[in-house]
Enzyme design. Sequence first.
Site, PDB file in Angstrom:
ATOM      1  NE  ARG A   5       8.321 110.435   2.848  1.00  0.00           N
ATOM      2  CZ  ARG A   5       7.978 111.015   4.111  1.00  0.00           C
ATOM      3  NH1 ARG A   5       6.874 110.547   4.578  1.00  0.00           N
ATOM      4  NH2 ARG A   5       8.988 111.303   4.919  1.00  0.00           N
TER       5      ARG A   5
ATOM      6  CE  LYS B 148       1.287 109.321  11.284  1.00  0.00           C
ATOM      7  NZ  LYS B 148       1.866 110.510  11.554  1.00  0.00           N
ATOM      8  CB  SER B 149       5.685 107.571   5.952  1.00  0.00           C
ATOM      9  OG  SER B 149       5.910 107.606   7.350  1.00  0.00           O
TER      10      SER B 149
ATOM     11  CG  ASP C 206       6.941 106.814  14.167  1.00  0.00           C
ATOM     12  OD1 ASP C 206       7.264 108.040  15.158  1.00  0.00           O
ATOM     13  OD2 ASP C 206       6.492 107.085  12.995  1.00  0.00           O
TER      14      ASP C 206
END
Length: 446
Positions: free
Chosen positions: A32, A27-28, A326
């Site tokens: 980006r 996801k990160s 997380d």
Amino acid sequence: MSMQTNLSLLSQRTDNLAGIVDVPGDKSMSHRSLILGSLAIGTTKVTGLLEGADVLATADAMRALGVDITRQDDGTWVIVGQGLHGFVAPETALDLGNSGTGVRLLMGVVAGQAITATFTGDASLSVRPMARITDPLQQMGTRVASRDGGLLPVTITGQSEPMAISYESPVASAQIKSAILLAGLTARGDTEIIEPHASRDHTESMLRHFGATVDQTVRDDGRHHVRLHGDAQLIAADIAVPRDPSSAAFPMVAALLTTGSDITLPSIGMNPLRTGLITTLIEMGGDISIHNPRDEGGEPVADLRVRQSDLHGINIPAERAASMIDEFPILSVAATQAQGTTIMNGVAELRVKETDRIKVMADGLIAAGAIVSYDDDTMTVTGCSIAGGITVNSQHDHRIAMSFLTLGLISNAPVSVDGCETINTSFPDFARIMQNAGANITETSS
């Protein structure tokens, strides 16, 4: 299984999870990829992009800023970059839904553009703190208007040449750091961020992938120093997004805890600033073996084999927290099955996520029969049998929902979780993928 509105799922005791479990893209890195591809000159192709609600909200926001982004039939995303000064003011507010990463990174982007944009989100995002982002952006010359407490909606008026600053962040946060770096792309001079210790560094790695000059050093006192050389130029560069280690955490812990389980998780991102959970679980006695390590898209990846294990409690150092922030909710589930006590230090950031994750996890675990205590920055779990037989409200938090569904797999009585549609923000098809591995997770109502 569809992830419709008001979805409730029931999780029941399961043994013998097996097979290959394909988790979605990181996801990160997906956020980006869309943002930096849009800021680059030329066309960037992205494969493996997470097509969850959070990332799709970022894609929609980039389109509203004037970027041509399309998805091809084979799943490749094509981004026609506008360059560092090519964005246009959006006609309406940019709605980032539940995405804290999307809204905070895009605030940094807009701060480096001569445009004004208003940011909104859902009920959960609208109570999350934004001043930690807007305060340093204001030091760079950005004008900010928001609700009291720095809450959404937030209006950002940027400028084409923000001031380069040196900012000492009070916490190690990739979102704070990334927003400042993205604003600093159009600044003259070097932009610097000093963190108490290193947070995940995907932004730094991807900026270098697109041609920016970014230096990273760890000082003698452990502080992480990042310097971006301003007045940069980004050139289009294709990206292969690895699979998300934060999503892999749920089947990983499920396999460790359920009798006779043996699964393989292919192509998991192994950035050392993201692998704190793997390190921790191995220290707790987890049978996790790493195979075929390699680089994809400038990031290390590997295949993981995970087998049922007898875990024991450990004392987790605070300096590891940023590399697994997380994953603490699902780690707390693993700790309920570890012999002895697990102490999680440095977890204050959990209190300002989608929910107060320390309190929500502790309340639910205690209701299910676990032995848990906590304070502002520490959570302690002592291993015991889990009675289960509870219904949990996920409170719009995807990681809370998946953590309690994992708990149900080892509980004496089923665990029901309401609000599971929120899982779609990070792990589309979670229930179906877990079912394919043998998990007893079923839909109970719509």
